[in-house]
Design a protein around this motif. Structure first.
Motif, PDB file in Angstrom:
ATOM      1  N   TYR A 182      10.957  -0.872  -6.107  1.00 24.89           N
ATOM      2  CA  TYR A 182      10.016  -1.933  -5.804  1.00 24.89           C
ATOM      3  C   TYR A 182       9.763  -2.784  -7.038  1.00 24.89           C
ATOM      4  O   TYR A 182       9.824  -4.007  -6.986  1.00 24.89           O
ATOM      5  CB  TYR A 182       8.698  -1.344  -5.285  1.00 24.89           C
ATOM      6  CG  TYR A 182       7.672  -2.401  -4.967  1.00 24.89           C
ATOM      7  CD1 TYR A 182       7.851  -3.259  -3.862  1.00 24.89           C
ATOM      8  CD2 TYR A 182       6.551  -2.572  -5.768  1.00 24.89           C
ATOM      9  CE1 TYR A 182       6.925  -4.248  -3.577  1.00 24.89           C
ATOM     10  CE2 TYR A 182       5.622  -3.558  -5.486  1.00 24.89           C
ATOM     11  CZ  TYR A 182       5.806  -4.394  -4.392  1.00 24.89           C
ATOM     12  OH  TYR A 182       4.895  -5.362  -4.108  1.00 24.89           O
ATOM     13  N   ILE A 228       4.247   2.095  -0.057  1.00 25.27           N
ATOM     14  CA  ILE A 228       2.959   2.792   0.067  1.00 25.27           C
ATOM     15  C   ILE A 228       3.096   4.006   0.990  1.00 25.27           C
ATOM     16  O   ILE A 228       2.640   5.101   0.670  1.00 25.27           O
ATOM     17  CB  ILE A 228       1.865   1.823   0.574  1.00 25.27           C
ATOM     18  CG1 ILE A 228       1.543   0.815  -0.538  1.00 25.27           C
ATOM     19  CG2 ILE A 228       0.603   2.586   0.980  1.00 25.27           C
ATOM     20  CD1 ILE A 228       0.635  -0.323  -0.107  1.00 25.27           C
ATOM     21  N   ILE A 229       3.773   3.816   2.112  1.00 25.95           N
ATOM     22  CA  ILE A 229       3.996   4.942   3.027  1.00 25.95           C
ATOM     23  C   ILE A 229       4.693   6.084   2.297  1.00 25.95           C
ATOM     24  O   ILE A 229       4.311   7.244   2.396  1.00 25.95           O
ATOM     25  CB  ILE A 229       4.841   4.500   4.250  1.00 25.95           C
ATOM     26  CG1 ILE A 229       3.989   3.621   5.161  1.00 25.95           C
ATOM     27  CG2 ILE A 229       5.381   5.722   5.002  1.00 25.95           C
ATOM     28  CD1 ILE A 229       4.745   3.061   6.343  1.00 25.95           C
ATOM     29  N   GLN A 277       9.866  -3.531   0.038  1.00 29.88           N
ATOM     30  CA  GLN A 277       8.674  -3.907   0.806  1.00 29.88           C
ATOM     31  C   GLN A 277       7.504  -3.032   0.390  1.00 29.88           C
ATOM     32  O   GLN A 277       7.598  -1.800   0.399  1.00 29.88           O
ATOM     33  CB  GLN A 277       8.944  -3.720   2.306  1.00 29.88           C
ATOM     34  CG  GLN A 277       9.978  -4.678   2.838  1.00 29.88           C
ATOM     35  CD  GLN A 277      10.511  -4.183   4.165  1.00 29.88           C
ATOM     36  OE1 GLN A 277      11.356  -3.302   4.193  1.00 29.88           O
ATOM     37  NE2 GLN A 277       9.997  -4.732   5.244  1.00 29.88           N
ATOM     38  N   LEU A 278       6.400  -3.673   0.101  1.00 26.21           N
ATOM     39  CA  LEU A 278       5.257  -2.942  -0.432  1.00 26.21           C
ATOM     40  C   LEU A 278       4.735  -1.900   0.550  1.00 26.21           C
ATOM     41  O   LEU A 278       4.494  -0.743   0.192  1.00 26.21           O
ATOM     42  CB  LEU A 278       4.140  -3.934  -0.807  1.00 26.21           C
ATOM     43  CG  LEU A 278       2.899  -3.261  -1.431  1.00 26.21           C
ATOM     44  CD1 LEU A 278       3.257  -2.550  -2.738  1.00 26.21           C
ATOM     45  CD2 LEU A 278       1.798  -4.281  -1.682  1.00 26.21           C
ATOM     46  N   TRP A 279       4.564  -2.267   1.817  1.00 29.97           N
ATOM     47  CA  TRP A 279       3.980  -1.322   2.781  1.00 29.97           C
ATOM     48  C   TRP A 279       4.843  -0.090   2.911  1.00 29.97           C
ATOM     49  O   TRP A 279       4.364   1.035   3.048  1.00 29.97           O
ATOM     50  CB  TRP A 279       3.774  -1.996   4.152  1.00 29.97           C
ATOM     51  CG  TRP A 279       5.070  -2.409   4.858  1.00 29.97           C
ATOM     52  CD1 TRP A 279       5.715  -3.582   4.737  1.00 29.97           C
ATOM     53  CD2 TRP A 279       5.821  -1.606   5.780  1.00 29.97           C
ATOM     54  NE1 TRP A 279       6.839  -3.613   5.511  1.00 29.97           N
ATOM     55  CE2 TRP A 279       6.931  -2.409   6.180  1.00 29.97           C
ATOM     56  CE3 TRP A 279       5.669  -0.317   6.310  1.00 29.97           C
ATOM     57  CZ2 TRP A 279       7.879  -1.939   7.072  1.00 29.97           C
ATOM     58  CZ3 TRP A 279       6.636   0.111   7.205  1.00 29.97           C
ATOM     59  CH2 TRP A 279       7.718  -0.677   7.581  1.00 29.97           C
ATOM     60  N   TYR A 280       6.152  -0.295   2.768  1.00 28.32           N
ATOM     61  CA  TYR A 280       7.093   0.803   2.870  1.00 28.32           C
ATOM     62  C   TYR A 280       6.927   1.762   1.681  1.00 28.32           C
ATOM     63  O   TYR A 280       6.870   2.977   1.827  1.00 28.32           O
ATOM     64  CB  TYR A 280       8.511   0.229   2.891  1.00 28.32           C
ATOM     65  CG  TYR A 280       9.485   1.093   3.636  1.00 28.32           C
ATOM     66  CD1 TYR A 280       9.711   0.900   4.998  1.00 28.32           C
ATOM     67  CD2 TYR A 280      10.180   2.097   2.974  1.00 28.32           C
ATOM     68  CE1 TYR A 280      10.605   1.716   5.675  1.00 28.32           C
ATOM     69  CE2 TYR A 280      11.076   2.915   3.650  1.00 28.32           C
ATOM     70  CZ  TYR A 280      11.290   2.709   5.001  1.00 28.32           C
ATOM     71  OH  TYR A 280      12.162   3.504   5.667  1.00 28.32           O
TER      72      TYR A 280
END
Lengths: 260, 644, 261
Positions: free
Chosen positions: C255, C196-197, C191-194
């Motif tokens: 990713y 990024i975090i 998951q991209l948002w993950y």
């Protein structure tokens, strides 16, 4: 005489009648300033003007005006003693500023340095820290011949470097935590390095740190802003040295390090 | 009146030890019943306060700065003399004594100066034991250098800040006693008067500089260690707040003021750059070891330089006048301070001055840089060059420095006897504030020595004698003298605060400075001094009419502080002029144009002026009375100084 | 005893606690990175799952783990206490902004630390908590042929609710049944948002350690003309570059792998 300068400046100065009253920033014009003036001489000129107008002159601490007494203490444009390195406010000259510039002048800010009036603060906390143990307990007379104590030159020089501190408080003013660690550590280091300071080394560190905490200074995060702003370029190494002595005193020394 | 200095009889070398034995002692159990007031916390004050507290006396100490550590002793650069003879170069107590007497142009007391030389060795021991980081050699022992034209290396130093290191040592000893509860320290508190009750000094009146509170402090003795009065010239190397008020107030309560005209002008200071100038910065005279002093040969060349039509580096060698080397071939640039200063003034007076103001001569390092290399010169003088660059924005490695003499030290001060007691019983005076040890001219690195000698090693002995005599009975503050003195102080403050004229106190101070510098500075004449007398009298009258003193007493009021100090400086200025007028000879720092040798050197008149001039205050606007203490020389022969 | 109390109530004592917990957490980072490198091995998550199992079931490691959690809490709490004290030490702020030269990281340790704390909460609740206290993580069975060394993977559904893991030998096959955290990791890192975090947090970690590691040594008083530069070197290259970079590569690699599937 190169009296008539050509710089026109705007000053934003903290004015506060006394410790009890509220203060505020007040704007003044400083016109016809010569770049050869020292920063404090520029303020002298502004003050002469204020007195002629019947206004209370801006109060600021200053004395020797040659960078050694440690009295001058102005926070100029976000830096203690202004923009130049390794000098005190009294050694700062107006050529370090641009014509037309706005200069913000504030007192040292720290709970342990309450404002006395305008730009002058009470730094007696520094005195109390030194009274707690910043000395070698010898009475006048009855000491050995000066050359009976041999001290390696490098150690003597290092102690001297720590001893150059002028107690101005720029380290506290620069520190984001208003910590006095550079000052206290320089004082502790001078004696910790020298053989004369050994008998009281650990009790001294203990007592001075305890007093420092009592005065309400912040704690150190080793940012090094103090070292960068110190007019005498006191090194951050002193802080490490003090930490070592204090922690040894409290955690490892067997003798009682609590001073009477 | 002939003054008695109470110099003990007997051979010079035995005077002090015999005297110490003859002094009365205070019973140890009684010491805590005495309270001693110490005003000023420089080298003399801090060392005295600490040493007396160590002995068991209760001490109350005062300084007007925010911390005792900031007293102006801190600014001394060069070093401190001591007759240790660590260099095996022939130094001895007697040689230091002799050099000091000769350097003072035979206007100091033999007994005092010998004692000073004698205890000088103890000072170094004491300071080292306190942890003062003196310069050391690789072997770990103390380093020495020669200083101020001395022929032996007896100066101990801590880089360029010997004063700060010695003061921090004395301050640490003082802190220890504050911690022990033996010293009660009052900072930001200015002494405004001495309480003289029943003929004895029994207390002082102070003003809290922050709240304005006027307070009375009682003591069995009052010690003034309040420094010199060089700021009477407005521009000097003194700190901005250095003042004569404490000594002057004591003078007005009966203490004699001795030799006020003896002022030392230091030759190597950074010249004035404009009317805004607030103080002058001294550069160590060690610069003259490698720098050559010169001025342009003619006023025309000087004018071209001033106007910028000619660059200094373009000036041909034959157009430069190395006047010290020319006039004093054997000492050259290393002549004593007074000689170097006077010659610089002469060059400027002849129109050969340089710099924007025309009031400066050159100090040139070009030859040294060529001979030694820039790095060597930097290693020796780097910090001084940096300081010069910081202030003037000129690079002394590339263009010659500009220097001019500035007021640096005052040899005169309150008259004291051998015990450091003024003529008012119970009132003592130490350090630069007294007059006793330097005669008419002070040698380099001797000021720190005298301050610490007085505080650590003289007053702890001599004060006991007085205290034992008066006994430990508590001081009666109900004596009307206390209330009266306090009222005098508040009346004067009210009088000052009522001044709402047109001129600032600084303007008066500057004007006084101009008068003093012009007529009572490096060269003094009968006509000039007489003129100055009139000028000062009218300045004083004008001050009390037209000065602006703002605000009120009950606040941190710098206007009021300055006003009180400047008012005292004006009165002192008048006395200095009076003293300079009566001393028709030249000696040391006092150069009367009428009294010079054929070669233009200071000419003493030992037959008529071998005395200390001690002035007695007789009341407002009444001429002061001159009392003389004859100077007797049993050990040294008075000679004419020559540096040709 | 009062000496200890006094010490840890003093400014230097509190800083000592910060330094010691910080350094302890630094040592953990080395171990954690070392173990997590197994994520890069192409074994269907076998090594990583066994390693995760080992960490959560070997008693001494478990003790150390709880010390670790305690360190994180103490480090954060003391940071808060010190920050409050430091704020109090300057009740009136300057009107002009602070222009004193000091490194960005040293001036923002609190902010960086807070980012890391948030990250740790997300990270632990997503993996450690789910792994240990929920049954949302499935099981895998790894059969390794002892003579050929070939491992095959299959899903496994335990019969008992209490099943944790097992190692047994069936014929010439070693059978390892273990929780499959690897798949969970792969899913999260897809998951991209993950991602990024994670990358932001590792950036924060880098700056936090750039200052924190060498600062800790200064705080405990270990300064030395010869060794302090070594510590600064290690602090910069190992703790502020290699370790955060290593950790950041994991979500990035997973990713981008997930994109190419």
């Amino acid at each position: 005489m190169s009296t008539n300068g050509n710089m026109n400046l705007t000053l934003k100065v903290w004015r506060q009648k006394n410790a009890q009253s509220e203060g505020s920033m007040v704007t003044y014009k400083a016109d016809g300033i010569s770049p050869d003036m020292s920063f404090l001489e520029m303020l002298d000129v502004v003050n002469e003007d204020l007195i002629h107008k019947g206004d209370d002159p801006i109060h600021f601490d200053h004395d020797c005006r040659e960078g050694i007494c440690g009295m001058c203490s102005l926070y100029i444009n976000g830096q203690p003693h202004g923009p130049k390195r390794a000098i005190t406010t009294c050694q700062l000259h107006m050529r370090s500023f641009k014509d037309g510039e706005t200069i913000t002048i504030e007192p040292w800010r720290a709970a342990a340095f309450p404002v006395v009036k305008d730009l002058a603060v009470d730094r007696s906390a520094f005195d109390r820290i030194q009274q707690a143990g910043g000395y070698v307990s010898v009475n006048t007379g009855g000491v050995p011949d000066a050359n009976e104590i041999a001290i390696p030159k490098v150690i003597a020089d290092e102690a001297f470097n720590s001893a150059t501190c002028i107690g101005c408080g720029a380290c506290v003013a620069a520190c984001k935590n208003a910590s006095a660690m550079l000052f206290v550590s320089a004082k502790i280091s001078q004696f910790a390095l020298l053989p004369q300071g050994q008998p009281e080394r650990y009790s001294r560190a203990q007592a001075m740190v305890a007093q420092m905490d009592e005065e309400g200074f912040g704690s150190c995060t080793n940012t090094g802003a103090c070292e960068a702003e110190c007019p005498k370029e006191i090194s951050l190494t002193n802080i490490g040295r003090m930490n070592n002595d204090y922690l040894s005193a409290k955690l490892f020394r067997q003798e009682d390090v609590n001073r009477g | 009146m002939i003054l008695d200095a109470k110099i003990p009889a007997g051979p010079l070398a035995e005077k002090w030890s015999k005297h110490k034995f003859n002094l009365k002692l205070v019973n140890p159990a009684n010491k805590r019943k005495y309270n001693v007031i110490v005003v000023g916390t420089g080298l003399a004050g801090a060392s005295a306060a600490a040493s007396l507290a160590e002995l068991g006396y209760n001490v109350t100490a005062f300084c007007f700065q925010d911390s005792p550590r900031r007293a102006h002793s801190i600014a001394a650069q060069g070093g401190i003399n001591a007759a240790k003879n660590y260099r095996n170069d022939g130094d001895s107590v007697y040689r230091l004594f002799y050099d000091t007497i000769k350097g003072g142009d035979y206007r100091a007391r033999e007994g005092n100066v010998y004692r000073l030389a004698e205890v000088s060795v103890n000072i170094i021991d004491q300071c080292v034991a306190q942890g003062v980081p003196f310069a050391r050699e690789y072997g770990g022992l103390l380093d020495n250098r020669s200083f101020g034209g001395s022929q032996v290396s007896r100066t101990f130093y801590a880089r360029g800040q010997t004063g700060q290191q010695l003061l921090l040592g004395a301050y640490s000893a003082l802190n220890r006693q504050i911690h022990e509860g033996k010293v009660k320290m009052y900072t930001r508190t200015e002494m405004l008067d001495v309480v003289v009750a029943d003929g004895k000094a029994q207390g002082i009146i102070t003003r809290n500089l922050i709240t304005g509170a006027i307070e009375t402090h009682a003591g069995h003795a009052v010690l003034l260690a309040t420094g010199g009065y060089g700021n009477v010239f407005y521009l000097s190397t003194n700190a901005m707040a250095s003042n004569v008020t404490a000594a002057w107030r004591a003078h007005k309560r009966g203490a004699f003021f001795a030799n006020p005209c003896y002022t030392q002008i230091h030759p190597t200071c950074i010249p004035v750059s404009g009317d805004h100038q607030s103080k002058l910065t001294l550069m160590s005279e060690s610069l003259r070891n490698d720098g050559r002093v010169w001025a342009p040969k003619t006023p025309e060349l000087a004018q071209k330089l001033r106007k910028g039509e000619l660059k200094v580096t373009d000036l041909k060698e034959e157009d430069r006048d190395y006047f010290l080397e020319r006039k004093y071939p054997s000492f050259g640039n290393l002549v004593p301070r007074d000689v170097a200063s006077r010659n610089a003034k002469e060059a400027v007076d002849e129109g050969k001055g340089v710099g924007g103001s025309g009031v400066a001569v050159f100090l040139d390092f070009a030859e040294s840089i060529a001979r030694l290399g820039e790095d060597t010169v930097r290693a020796k003088y780097g910090n001084l060059f940096d300081m010069y660059m910081q202030i003037t924005d000129e690079n002394p490695y590339k263009v010659p420095m500009r220097i001019y003499p500035a007021v640096h030290y005052t040899m005169g001060g309150l008259w004291v006897d051998y015990n450091l007691s003024t003529n008012v019983p119970g009132l003592y005076c130490l350090g630069e504030a007294n007059f006793s040890d330097h005669g008419a001219n002070r040698l380099g690195a001797s000021a720190l020595m005298q301050g610490l000698a007085d505080g650590y090693f003289v007053i702890p002995y001599t004060l006991g004698d007085y205290l034992a005599t008066i006994g430990p009975k508590a001081i009666d503050t109900n004596n009307p003298a206390f209330a009266q003195t306090k009222k005098d102080v508040t009346d004067r403050i009210e009088k000052l605060l009522a001044l709402r004229g047109t001129k600032t106190v600084d303007e008066y101070h500057r004007e006084l400075g101009h008068i003093m510098w012009e007529y009572c500075g490096m060269a003094r004449t009968e006509d000039g001094l007489t003129k100055a007398k009139g000028l000062i009298a009218s300045l004083k009258a004008d001050f009390w009419k037209n000065a602006i003193v703002l605000g009120e007493n009950e606040e941190f009021n710098s206007s009021l502080e300055k006003a009180g100090r400047v008012a005292d400086f004006i009165e002192l200025g008048a006395l200095m002029v009076e003293d300079a007028l009566q001393r028709k000879e030249s000696c040391g720092g006092h150069f009367r144009v009428e009294s010079q040798t054929e070669e233009g050197e200071a000419l003493r008149d030992d037959d008529n002026f071998a005395y200390v001039a001690a002035w007695e205050y007789k009341g407002e606007d009444v001429p002061e009375v001159l009392n003389k203490e004859p100077l007797v020389y049993e050990n040294v022969k008075l000679t004419q100084r020559s540096y040709k | 005893m009062s000496d200890f109390k006094q010490t840890f109530n003093s400014s230097l004592g509190k800083k000592l606690i910060m330094a010691l917990t910080g350094l302890f957490l630094c040592t953990f980072l080395i171990v954690h990175l070392g173990g997590n490198l197994l994520l890069f091995s192409k074994d269907g998550g076998f090594g990583f799952n066994v390693y995760a199992n080992f960490l959560t079931h070997f008693p001494p490691v478990e003790v150390v783990a709880y010390l670790l959690y305690l360190s994180i809490i103490v480090h954060a709490v003391y940071a808060l206490v010190l920050t409050i004290g430091n704020r109090k030490a300057r009740p009136v702020k300057y009107a002009s902004s602070n222009n004193s030269p000091a490194s960005v990281s040293s001036k923002n340790m609190g902010l960086l630390g807070s980012i890391l704390l948030v990250f740790i909460v997300i990270h632990m609740s997503d993996f450690w908590y789910k792994y240990k206290y929920t049954d949302t993580v499935a099981f895998k069975e790894y059969r390794t042929n002892l003579s050929s060394g070939i491992t095959t993977v299959s899903d496994f559904t335990p019969t008992s609710k209490d099943f944790e893991h097992s190692v047994s030998t069936q014929g010439d096959e070693e059978v390892v049944r273990v929780k499959d955290i690897h798949t969970k990791v792969a899913a999260s890192f897809g998951q991209l948002w993950y991602v990024i975090i994670y990358v932001i947090a590792m950036g924060a970690l880098s700056f936090h350690l750039l200052h924190g590691f060498q600062s800790a040594f200064r705080t405990v008083g270990w300064i030395h003309r010869k060794y302090t530069p070594v510590i600064e070197f290690v602090g910069t290259w190992l703790f502020a570059v290699i370790i955060p970079l290593g950790f950041a590569l994991m979500p990035l690699v997973y990713y981008f792998q997930s994109l190419s599937k």
